[in-house]
Design a protein around this motif. Structure first.
Motif, PDB file in Angstrom:
ATOM      1  N   LEU A  33       0.815  -1.219   0.000  1.00  0.00           N
ATOM      2  CA  LEU A  33       0.000   0.000   0.000  1.00  0.00           C
ATOM      3  C   LEU A  33       0.848   1.268   0.000  1.00  0.00           C
ATOM      4  CD1 LEU A  33      -2.868  -0.957   2.498  1.00  0.00           C
ATOM      5  CD2 LEU A  33      -2.731  -1.354   0.037  1.00  0.00           C
ATOM      6  N   GLY A  34       2.070   1.166   0.491  1.00  0.00           N
ATOM      7  CA  GLY A  34       2.944   2.335   0.542  1.00  0.00           C
ATOM      8  C   GLY A  34       3.354   2.825  -0.837  1.00  0.00           C
ATOM      9  N   ASN A  35       3.303   1.942  -1.828  1.00  0.00           N
ATOM     10  CA  ASN A  35       3.699   2.312  -3.189  1.00  0.00           C
ATOM     11  C   ASN A  35       2.533   2.754  -4.066  1.00  0.00           C
ATOM     12  OD1 ASN A  35       6.392   1.767  -2.696  1.00  0.00           O
ATOM     13  ND2 ASN A  35       6.203  -0.391  -3.260  1.00  0.00           N
ATOM     14  N   LEU A  36       1.304   2.609  -3.579  1.00  0.00           N
ATOM     15  CA  LEU A  36       0.142   2.972  -4.393  1.00  0.00           C
ATOM     16  C   LEU A  36       0.032   4.489  -4.555  1.00  0.00           C
ATOM     17  CD1 LEU A  36      -2.782   0.679  -3.161  1.00  0.00           C
ATOM     18  CD2 LEU A  36      -1.698   0.649  -5.400  1.00  0.00           C
ATOM     19  N   THR A  37      -0.243   4.916  -5.760  1.00  0.00           N
ATOM     20  CA  THR A  37      -0.481   6.340  -6.029  1.00  0.00           C
ATOM     21  C   THR A  37      -1.963   6.552  -6.290  1.00  0.00           C
ATOM     22  OG1 THR A  37      -0.228   6.066  -8.417  1.00  0.00           O
ATOM     23  CG2 THR A  37       1.795   6.507  -7.141  1.00  0.00           C
ATOM     24  N   MET A  38      -2.372   7.799  -6.371  1.00  0.00           N
ATOM     25  CA  MET A  38      -3.764   8.095  -6.726  1.00  0.00           C
ATOM     26  C   MET A  38      -4.072   7.573  -8.130  1.00  0.00           C
ATOM     27  SD  MET A  38      -5.638   9.326  -4.371  1.00  0.00           S
ATOM     28  CE  MET A  38      -6.813  10.649  -4.356  1.00  0.00           C
ATOM     29  N   ASP A  39      -3.084   7.622  -9.004  1.00  0.00           N
ATOM     30  CA  ASP A  39      -3.269   7.068 -10.356  1.00  0.00           C
ATOM     31  C   ASP A  39      -3.566   5.567 -10.279  1.00  0.00           C
ATOM     32  OD1 ASP A  39      -2.821   9.321 -12.145  1.00  0.00           O
ATOM     33  OD2 ASP A  39      -0.770   9.306 -11.419  1.00  0.00           O
ATOM     34  N   ASP A  40      -2.805   4.862  -9.434  1.00  0.00           N
ATOM     35  CA  ASP A  40      -3.017   3.418  -9.264  1.00  0.00           C
ATOM     36  C   ASP A  40      -4.426   3.134  -8.739  1.00  0.00           C
ATOM     37  OD1 ASP A  40      -0.358   2.862 -10.000  1.00  0.00           O
ATOM     38  OD2 ASP A  40       0.328   3.047  -7.918  1.00  0.00           O
ATOM     39  N   LEU A  41      -4.822   3.895  -7.724  1.00  0.00           N
ATOM     40  CA  LEU A  41      -6.137   3.687  -7.123  1.00  0.00           C
ATOM     41  C   LEU A  41      -7.248   3.971  -8.134  1.00  0.00           C
ATOM     42  CD1 LEU A  41      -5.481   5.204  -3.583  1.00  0.00           C
ATOM     43  CD2 LEU A  41      -5.877   2.794  -4.133  1.00  0.00           C
ATOM     44  N   ALA A  42      -7.093   5.024  -8.900  1.00  0.00           N
ATOM     45  CA  ALA A  42      -8.088   5.357  -9.925  1.00  0.00           C
ATOM     46  C   ALA A  42      -8.214   4.221 -10.932  1.00  0.00           C
ATOM     47  CB  ALA A  42      -7.695   6.652 -10.626  1.00  0.00           C
ATOM     48  N   LEU A  43      -7.081   3.692 -11.351  1.00  0.00           N
ATOM     49  CA  LEU A  43      -7.075   2.584 -12.312  1.00  0.00           C
ATOM     50  C   LEU A  43      -7.750   1.347 -11.721  1.00  0.00           C
ATOM     51  CD1 LEU A  43      -5.988   1.833 -15.150  1.00  0.00           C
ATOM     52  CD2 LEU A  43      -3.921   0.985 -14.013  1.00  0.00           C
ATOM     53  N   LEU A  44      -7.402   1.019 -10.471  1.00  0.00           N
ATOM     54  CA  LEU A  44      -7.975  -0.153  -9.809  1.00  0.00           C
ATOM     55  C   LEU A  44      -9.482  -0.024  -9.581  1.00  0.00           C
ATOM     56  CD1 LEU A  44      -5.105  -0.780  -7.245  1.00  0.00           C
ATOM     57  CD2 LEU A  44      -5.889  -2.419  -8.969  1.00  0.00           C
ATOM     58  N   MET A  45      -9.944   1.218  -9.374  1.00  0.00           N
ATOM     59  CA  MET A  45     -11.383   1.442  -9.162  1.00  0.00           C
ATOM     60  C   MET A  45     -12.127   1.717 -10.463  1.00  0.00           C
ATOM     61  SD  MET A  45     -11.672   3.477  -5.527  1.00  0.00           S
ATOM     62  CE  MET A  45     -10.269   4.573  -5.596  1.00  0.00           C
ATOM     63  N   SER A  46     -11.378   1.729 -11.572  1.00  0.00           N
ATOM     64  CA  SER A  46     -11.966   2.029 -12.893  1.00  0.00           C
ATOM     65  C   SER A  46     -12.681   3.378 -12.886  1.00  0.00           C
ATOM     66  CB  SER A  46     -12.940   0.925 -13.320  1.00  0.00           C
ATOM     67  OG  SER A  46     -12.286  -0.318 -13.355  1.00  0.00           O
ATOM     68  N   LYS A  47     -12.049   4.351 -12.243  1.00  0.00           N
ATOM     69  CA  LYS A  47     -12.580   5.711 -12.173  1.00  0.00           C
ATOM     70  C   LYS A  47     -11.491   6.680 -12.600  1.00  0.00           C
ATOM     71  CE  LYS A  47     -16.435   4.318 -10.455  1.00  0.00           C
ATOM     72  NZ  LYS A  47     -17.560   4.270 -11.367  1.00  0.00           N
ATOM     73  N   SER A  48     -11.901   7.835 -13.060  1.00  0.00           N
ATOM     74  CA  SER A  48     -10.903   8.857 -13.375  1.00  0.00           C
ATOM     75  C   SER A  48     -10.449   9.516 -12.073  1.00  0.00           C
ATOM     76  CB  SER A  48     -11.507   9.914 -14.309  1.00  0.00           C
ATOM     77  OG  SER A  48     -12.490  10.656 -13.620  1.00  0.00           O
ATOM     78  N   LYS A  49      -9.255  10.079 -12.094  1.00  0.00           N
ATOM     79  CA  LYS A  49      -8.767  10.780 -10.897  1.00  0.00           C
ATOM     80  C   LYS A  49      -9.682  11.946 -10.554  1.00  0.00           C
ATOM     81  CE  LYS A  49      -4.387  11.845 -11.135  1.00  0.00           C
ATOM     82  NZ  LYS A  49      -2.985  12.180 -10.750  1.00  0.00           N
ATOM     83  N   SER A  50     -10.221  12.601 -11.565  1.00  0.00           N
ATOM     84  CA  SER A  50     -11.113  13.742 -11.288  1.00  0.00           C
ATOM     85  C   SER A  50     -12.372  13.274 -10.552  1.00  0.00           C
ATOM     86  CB  SER A  50     -11.474  14.483 -12.578  1.00  0.00           C
ATOM     87  OG  SER A  50     -12.174  13.639 -13.462  1.00  0.00           O
ATOM     88  N   THR A  51     -12.860  12.077 -10.885  1.00  0.00           N
ATOM     89  CA  THR A  51     -14.023  11.521 -10.169  1.00  0.00           C
ATOM     90  C   THR A  51     -13.653  11.252  -8.718  1.00  0.00           C
ATOM     91  OG1 THR A  51     -14.922  10.521 -12.175  1.00  0.00           O
ATOM     92  CG2 THR A  51     -15.682   9.615 -10.073  1.00  0.00           C
ATOM     93  N   ILE A  52     -12.502  10.646  -8.498  1.00  0.00           N
ATOM     94  CA  ILE A  52     -12.064  10.339  -7.138  1.00  0.00           C
ATOM     95  C   ILE A  52     -11.906  11.619  -6.329  1.00  0.00           C
ATOM     96  CG2 ILE A  52     -10.144   9.417  -5.772  1.00  0.00           C
ATOM     97  CD1 ILE A  52      -9.857   7.270  -7.937  1.00  0.00           C
ATOM     98  N   TYR A  53     -11.322  12.652  -6.949  1.00  0.00           N
ATOM     99  CA  TYR A  53     -11.106  13.918  -6.235  1.00  0.00           C
ATOM    100  C   TYR A  53     -12.415  14.657  -5.932  1.00  0.00           C
ATOM    101  CZ  TYR A  53      -5.997  13.801  -6.460  1.00  0.00           C
ATOM    102  OH  TYR A  53      -4.671  13.473  -6.276  1.00  0.00           O
TER     103      TYR A  53
END
Length: 199
Positions: A33-53
């Motif tokens: 989990l220490g290496n996960l970025t917001m980009d990674d999380l967005a990809l894993l959730m199949s959402k855009s970063k703007s949606t997550i934000y």
């Protein structure tokens, strides 16, 4: 380096947000989990970063939210077992079922990673676990007093629970060697504990 979110009011989280954040858990059971970025999380959730934000400012907020949703579900055990205990009609499998459901899609490795990298999320889990230990102590006392359980040391029972609850669940080496899952280990533990206690 990823972009920083701009401070602004976030949208209120709803069932859809709950669903796509909880769906993240099985995908990151063995992830550092220490290496996960917001980009990674967005990809894993199949959402855009703007949606997550729109809902979250930081990764910490995401993991706090995921953890709180799961723990809120686990607190339902209180309502389910309180009535049974008061009527002295307790079935240990009720608690085992609830805790097993709470551990679904979660690994000891994930919990250890959460403990190391997201202390505020781990604190949510820890508070629940200490509340569970307090409830179990009351349950043992009541069970022994009403001759449901064998007259054994309540302090010893709680010490065993404390080890299992606070140490074993983050011992990913044990789970790697034993090939057991967190959910199956909880179920077996509850069976051994309460079958051994019953008169």
């Amino acid at each position: 380096m990823g972009r920083k979110s701009i401070l602004k009011d976030r949208k209120e989280k709803n069932k859809k947000v709950e669903a796509w954040t909880q769906a993240l858990l099985p995908k990151i059971k063995k992830t550092d989990l220490g290496n996960l970025t917001m980009d990674d999380l967005a990809l894993l959730m199949s959402k855009s970063k703007s949606t997550i934000y729109q809902y979250f400012t930081t990764k910490e907020e995401i993991f706090d939210y995921i953890t709180q949703v799961r723990i809120d579900r686990l607190y339902s055990y209180k309502n389910e077992i309180t009535g049974e205990i008061l009527q002295l009609d307790y079935q240990y499998d009720t608690l085992a079922r609830i805790l097993t459901e709470g551990a679904k899609d979660i690994s000891a490795f994930y919990l250890r990673q959460l403990q190391q990298h997201y202390p505020s999320a781990w604190k949510i889990i820890e508070e629940f676990l200490y509340a569970l230990l307090d409830d179990l102590k009351q349950f043992y006392l009541l069970g022994i007093e009403n001759k449901m359980f064998k007259p054994v040391s309540v302090e010893l029972l709680i010490k065993i629970d404390e080890f299992f609850i606070l140490q074993l669940i983050t011992d990913d080496k044990f789970f790697t060697q034993s090939k057991e899952t967190l959910a199956s280990t909880i179920k077996d533990y509850m069976f051994l504990k309460f079958e051994g206690l019953m008169k």
